[in-house]
Design an enzyme around this catalytic site. Structure first.
Site, PDB file in Angstrom:
ATOM      1  N   THR A 187     -53.112   9.381 -17.346  1.00  0.00           N
ATOM      2  CA  THR A 187     -53.862  10.260 -18.243  1.00  0.00           C
ATOM      3  C   THR A 187     -53.913  11.665 -17.662  1.00  0.00           C
ATOM      4  O   THR A 187     -53.370  11.923 -16.589  1.00  0.00           O
ATOM      5  CB  THR A 187     -55.279   9.677 -18.475  1.00  0.00           C
ATOM      6  OG1 THR A 187     -55.925  10.382 -19.529  1.00  0.00           O
ATOM      7  CG2 THR A 187     -56.128   9.749 -17.221  1.00  0.00           C
ATOM      8  N   ASN A 188     -54.549  12.578 -18.387  1.00  0.00           N
ATOM      9  CA  ASN A 188     -54.763  13.947 -17.908  1.00  0.00           C
ATOM     10  C   ASN A 188     -56.227  14.133 -17.603  1.00  0.00           C
ATOM     11  O   ASN A 188     -57.082  13.494 -18.204  1.00  0.00           O
ATOM     12  CB  ASN A 188     -54.385  14.945 -18.997  1.00  0.00           C
ATOM     13  CG  ASN A 188     -52.901  15.150 -19.122  1.00  0.00           C
ATOM     14  OD1 ASN A 188     -52.128  14.753 -18.250  1.00  0.00           O
ATOM     15  ND2 ASN A 188     -52.497  15.772 -20.201  1.00  0.00           N
ATOM     16  N   ARG A 189     -56.540  15.052 -16.721  1.00  0.00           N
ATOM     17  CA  ARG A 189     -57.946  15.376 -16.469  1.00  0.00           C
ATOM     18  C   ARG A 189     -58.493  16.154 -17.658  1.00  0.00           C
ATOM     19  O   ARG A 189     -57.993  17.206 -17.995  1.00  0.00           O
ATOM     20  CB  ARG A 189     -58.063  16.211 -15.200  1.00  0.00           C
ATOM     21  CG  ARG A 189     -57.804  15.403 -13.952  1.00  0.00           C
ATOM     22  CD  ARG A 189     -57.946  16.253 -12.713  1.00  0.00           C
ATOM     23  NE  ARG A 189     -59.332  16.660 -12.486  1.00  0.00           N
ATOM     24  CZ  ARG A 189     -59.706  17.420 -11.463  1.00  0.00           C
ATOM     25  NH1 ARG A 189     -58.816  17.864 -10.610  1.00  0.00           N
ATOM     26  NH2 ARG A 189     -60.983  17.735 -11.304  1.00  0.00           N
TER      27      ARG A 189
END
Ligand code: CTP
Ligand code: CA
Length: 223
Positions: A33-35
């Site tokens: 995922t992305n932050r």
């Protein structure tokens, strides 16, 4: 009187905003995922609905409550966000893409939990669809706003994305700056159009950034 007028200054405007990360599964117990906390996208949705807009929020997984008065559509992956956003694009006047969409997903989803062994692991990743670039291609009279999260050469990268994706505005976000990172309530952004810098905002609460961005959009759309 000014305050009252501003309160509903987006009455009748149909606004679509995305927020949060996307999550791309590897196997039943793992993902990439992305932050992103989702706070910026949710703040935009809340500000727009308070100002009288009809608001749809397409959100990746976050810990935030769905904003009151907003039609919230929960998604997980970039592919899902792509479908939900594209389906709704034509029915909206303004689209703001604050989501941190994963650029890659694992090429293969392992239906069973992958077991470890003593060697190193190489995973293959494939590109996800670029949702905003696709909207830029299909755009008729929608006003299209992107975000650019950068750690260096912020202006240059942001303007490149604005042109490449056929956007009306881009909100450039230097995530290396104090107070502009992830999971904080503040942000430090600059807004660019095709003509260059529109507004450089100081460190502000994300809710104030949301209102400032909506002010700029409204100003340009109203001519
Ligand atoms: N975006 C999107 N779909 C993707 C990737 C990004 O819609 N698959 C959108 C984001 O929501 C954001 C804008 O494009 O509004 C810019 O995202 P960013 O990650 O900063 O830029 P990229 O074009 O993905 O380029 P890179 O990550 O290589 O800097
Ligand atoms: Ca990206």
């Amino acid at each position: 009187r000014d305050v009252l007028m501003r309160e509903k200054d987006l009455h009748g405007v149909r606004l679509l905003v995305t927020g949060g990360p996307t999550v791309e599964p590897i196997d039943p117990v793992r993902y990439v995922t992305n932050r992103s906390s989702g706070k910026m996208g949710y703040a935009i949705a809340e500000a727009a609905v308070r100002r009288g807009a009809d608001v749809t929020l397409v959100s990746g997984p976050t810990h935030l409550d769905p904003p009151a008065g907003v039609t919230t559509v929960q998604v997980t992956s970039a592919e899902e966000m792509y479908r939900e956003v594209l389906d709704r694009f034509e029915a909206h006047d303004i689209v703001i893409k604050a989501a941190a969409v994963a650029d890659y997903r694992p090429a293969h989803y392992a239906g069973h939990k992958m077991k470890k062994n003593d060697s190193s692991l190489v995973l293959e990743f494939v590109r996800t669809p670029d949702i905003l670039a696709e909207l830029g291609k299909r755009k008729s009279d929608q006003f299209l706003v992107g975000f650019a999260a950068e750690t260096n050469d912020v202006e240059q990268h942001a303007i490149h994305k604005l042109k490449q994706k056929n956007l009306d505005l881009i909100v450039a976000n230097d995530v290396s700056k104090p107070g502009a990172g992830f999971d904080v309530d503040t942000n430090v952004v600059s807004i660019y159009s095709r003509d260059g810098l529109v507004k450089e905002l100081p460190k502000m609460d994300k809710r104030a950034v949301a209102d400032a961005l909506l002010d700029e959009i409204k100003g340009i759309r109203d001519g």
